[in-house]
Design an enzyme around this catalytic site. Structure first.
Site, mmCIF file in Angstrom:
data_model
loop_
_atom_site.group_PDB
_atom_site.id
_atom_site.type_symbol
_atom_site.label_atom_id
_atom_site.label_comp_id
_atom_site.label_asym_id
_atom_site.label_seq_id
_atom_site.Cartn_x
_atom_site.Cartn_y
_atom_site.Cartn_z
ATOM 1 N N GLN A 189 -27.956 -22.561 -20.520
ATOM 2 C CA GLN A 189 -28.184 -23.993 -20.321
ATOM 3 C C GLN A 189 -29.606 -24.357 -20.724
ATOM 4 O OE1 GLN A 189 -27.343 -25.267 -16.282
ATOM 5 N NE2 GLN A 189 -25.191 -25.622 -16.800
ATOM 6 N N ALA A 203 -33.373 -36.142 -14.824
ATOM 7 C CA ALA A 203 -33.060 -34.737 -15.108
ATOM 8 C C ALA A 203 -31.790 -34.695 -15.939
ATOM 9 C CB ALA A 203 -32.865 -33.964 -13.807
ATOM 10 N N TRP A 222 -19.638 -25.123 -8.485
ATOM 11 C CA TRP A 222 -20.141 -23.942 -9.191
ATOM 12 C C TRP A 222 -19.626 -22.691 -8.500
ATOM 13 C CZ3 TRP A 222 -23.125 -28.152 -7.764
ATOM 14 C CH2 TRP A 222 -23.582 -28.950 -8.820
ATOM 15 N N HIS A 266 -26.668 -22.564 -12.558
ATOM 16 C CA HIS A 266 -27.171 -23.548 -13.520
ATOM 17 C C HIS A 266 -28.698 -23.419 -13.567
ATOM 18 C CE1 HIS A 266 -26.998 -26.659 -9.914
ATOM 19 N NE2 HIS A 266 -27.506 -25.512 -9.573
ATOM 20 N N ARG A 312 -21.383 -17.672 -13.832
ATOM 21 C CA ARG A 312 -20.380 -18.271 -12.954
ATOM 22 C C ARG A 312 -19.215 -17.323 -12.741
ATOM 23 N NH1 ARG A 312 -20.652 -24.594 -14.944
ATOM 24 N NH2 ARG A 312 -22.882 -24.780 -14.490
ATOM 25 N N VAL A 357 -28.735 -35.913 -8.338
ATOM 26 C CA VAL A 357 -29.161 -37.120 -9.075
ATOM 27 C C VAL A 357 -28.432 -38.347 -8.535
ATOM 28 C CG1 VAL A 357 -29.901 -36.055 -11.251
ATOM 29 C CG2 VAL A 357 -27.480 -36.544 -10.881
HETATM 30 N N1 PHE Z 1 -26.748 -28.593 -13.401
HETATM 31 C C1 PHE Z 1 -25.632 -29.400 -13.811
HETATM 32 C C2 PHE Z 1 -24.472 -28.481 -14.172
HETATM 33 O O1 PHE Z 1 -24.662 -27.320 -14.401
HETATM 34 C C3 PHE Z 1 -26.010 -30.310 -14.956
HETATM 35 C C4 PHE Z 1 -27.025 -31.350 -14.578
HETATM 36 C C5 PHE Z 1 -28.382 -31.081 -14.678
HETATM 37 C C6 PHE Z 1 -26.612 -32.591 -14.158
HETATM 38 C C7 PHE Z 1 -29.307 -32.057 -14.328
HETATM 39 C C8 PHE Z 1 -27.536 -33.573 -13.826
HETATM 40 C C9 PHE Z 1 -28.875 -33.298 -13.917
HETATM 41 O O2 PHE Z 1 -23.341 -28.900 -14.243
#
Ligand code: PHE
Length: 346
Positions: A217, A314, A156, A177, A203, A260
Site C-alpha cells: 500500500q 489521508a 481487515w 494496512h 491479510r 476519516v
Molecule cells: N487503510 C485503508 C484500507 O486499507 C485505506 C484508507 C487509508 C482509507 C486512508 C482512508 C484513509 O482499506
C-alpha cells in the site's frame, strides 16, 4: 575341450559387441560387463576350478589369452572414441557465432510502480516515510478510532503474532494496512505534515486472482491548520492524471473508514474505454483506485493534536491494484510467483 570352445565363443561375441560401440557411455558399460569384477571373464576364470583336472590348463590359458585380447581391443576402442570426440569439438568452435546475451537485472514491477507513484507525490511536496510491518494492535486499530470489539475490525482480516506468554506483551500483528503510520508520524512530529508511506501489508485471506495475503500500500497524510476537502480532491486528481493520463476524470463517493470523516473512495473514468464500458472497468465506465477522507477528530485527539486547530486528509491505495490496471494484468498472484517470463516484461 568343451570349456575352451565355449570360452573362445564368448570372447569373439564380446569382441564383435565392442566393435559396434560408438559412445563413451556404451564403452564403459561394456567394460563393466566384460572385464569388470563381476564381468564375463571373471566368471569364466572362477568356473575353471570346477573342471576336470585334465581340462583346467587349456581352459585357463584360453581364458587368460582371451582376457588380454579383450583388454587390448578395449584400449584401442577407447583411443578411437577419444580422438573422434576432440575432432568433434574442434568442428564446433565457430568463431563467427555471436556471443550469448547477458540478461541484466531490473527492478520488480511493484518497486517500479511504488517509485513512479512516490515521485508524483514528492513533486507535490510530500516526504517519504517507512514503518514497521510487525505492528502493535494499538497503532493498527485503537489509535485509528477502531476500539477493541468494534465491528469495523472485521474490515481487515488480521494475522496476529503469537503472544510470548512470559512477557505478556500488548497484542502484536502483521499490519493490515499502512494507516498505523498516520498515528506514528503524528505522534513523532508536529504539523505541517505531508508524508506518503509505501510498504507491505498482510491479510488473513484466501488468495485468488484479485486477493493476496501480502500486498503493498501507499498511505498519504497531510495535516495543517487550513487543510480542506478541496486539497484532498486536488491532490488526488493530480495523482490520477499523472499516473493514468492527462484527460482522466475522477469521481468521489461516500465510503466508510473509521479513521476519516467524511470518508470517500475515488474512482477514475476508465482509461481503456474512456467510460464507455469494457472488461477492465467491469462495464461501469469507472475504476475504483483508492480510499481517502478527512482525518477523524478522534485520531487527532489520540495523538494530542487539537482537532479545532488542525485539519488533515489521508488516503491509502493498493499498489498491486494500480499496476494491474495500468498494465492490464489479470491475476495478482503473478507479482510474487517469481516467473521471469512474467517479470521480464516490465
Ligand atoms: N487503510 C485503508 C484500507 O486499507 C485505506 C484508507 C487509508 C482509507 C486512508 C482512508 C484513509 O482499506
Amino acid at each position: 575341450m568343451k570349456a575352451t570352445n565355449e570360452t573362445e565363443k564368448i570372447i569373439s561375441e564380446q569382441l564383435s559387441a565392442l566393435n559396434k560401440i560408438g559412445t563413451a557411455e556404451n564403452l564403459e558399460e561394456w567394460r563393466v560387463n566384460t572385464l569388470g569384477r563381476q564381468g564375463v571373464i571373471t566368471s569364466i576364470l572362477k568356473s575353471i576350478s570346477s573342471l576336470p583336472a585334465e581340462e583346467r590348463k587349456a581352459a585357463g590359458s584360453a581364458a587368460n589369452q582371451g582376457k588380454i585380447r579383450l583388454q587390448d581391443a578395449f584400449g584401442i576402442k577407447q583411443k578411437q572414441l577419444l580422438a573422434n570426440d576432440s575432432s568433434n569439438s574442434n568442428d564446433s568452435l565457430d568463431i563467427s557465432l555471436p556471443g550469448r546475451p547477458t540478461t541484466g537485472g531490473k527492478l520488480h514491477i511493484i518497486t517500479q510502480t511504488i517509485r513512479e507513484i512516490s515521485s508524483v507525490f514528492v513533486s507535490l511536496g510530500f516526504q517519504i516515510e517507512e514503518g514497521p510491518e510487525v505492528e502493535w494492535g494499538k497503532y493498527n486499530f485503537d489509535m485509528l478510532n477502531i476500539p477493541q470489539d468494534h465491528p469495523a475490525r472485521d474490515m481487515w482480516d488480521t494475522l496476529w503474532v503469537e503472544k510470548d506468554e512470559h512477557t505478556n506483551s500488548e497484542p502484536l500483528l502483521l499490519r493490515t494496512h499502512t494507516s498505523p503510520m498516520q498515528a506514528r508520524i503524528m505522534e513523532a512530529s508536529s504539523p505541517p505534515i505531508r508524508v506518503i508511506i509505501p510498504g507491505k501489508c498482510y491479510r488473513y485471506e484466501a488468495t485468488d486472482a484479485t486477493h493476496e495475503w501480502q500486498l503493498t500500500q501507499i498511505e498519504g497524510l497531510a495535516v495543517d491548520a487550513d487543510i480542506s476537502f478541496a486539497d484532498l480532491k486536488g491532490t488526488l486528481y493530480e495523482f490520477a492524471k499523472r499516473i493514468f493520463g492527462r484527460d482522466r476524470q475522477v469521481r468521489f463517493r461516500c465510503d466508510y473508514f473509521p479513521f476519516v470523516e467524511p470518508g470517500v473512495d475515488m474512482s477514475i473514468d476508465c482509461f481503456k474505454c474512456s467510460g464507455k464500458g469494457c472488461s477492465i472497468c467491469s462495464h461501469t465506465g469507472w475504476i475504483e483506485i483508492l480510499g481517502a477522507g478527512m482525518v477523524h477528530p478522534n485520531v487527532f485527539k489520540g495523538v494530542n493534536y487539537d482537532p479545532d486547530k488542525y485539519k488533515g486528509f489521508a488516503f491509502g491505495m493498493g499498489v498491486e491494484r494500480i499496476a494491474m490496471l495500468k498494465y492490464e494484468i489479470d491475476d495478482i498472484r503473478n507479482f510474487y510467483a517469481n516467473d521471469l517470463r512474467f517479470l521480464s516484461q516490465f
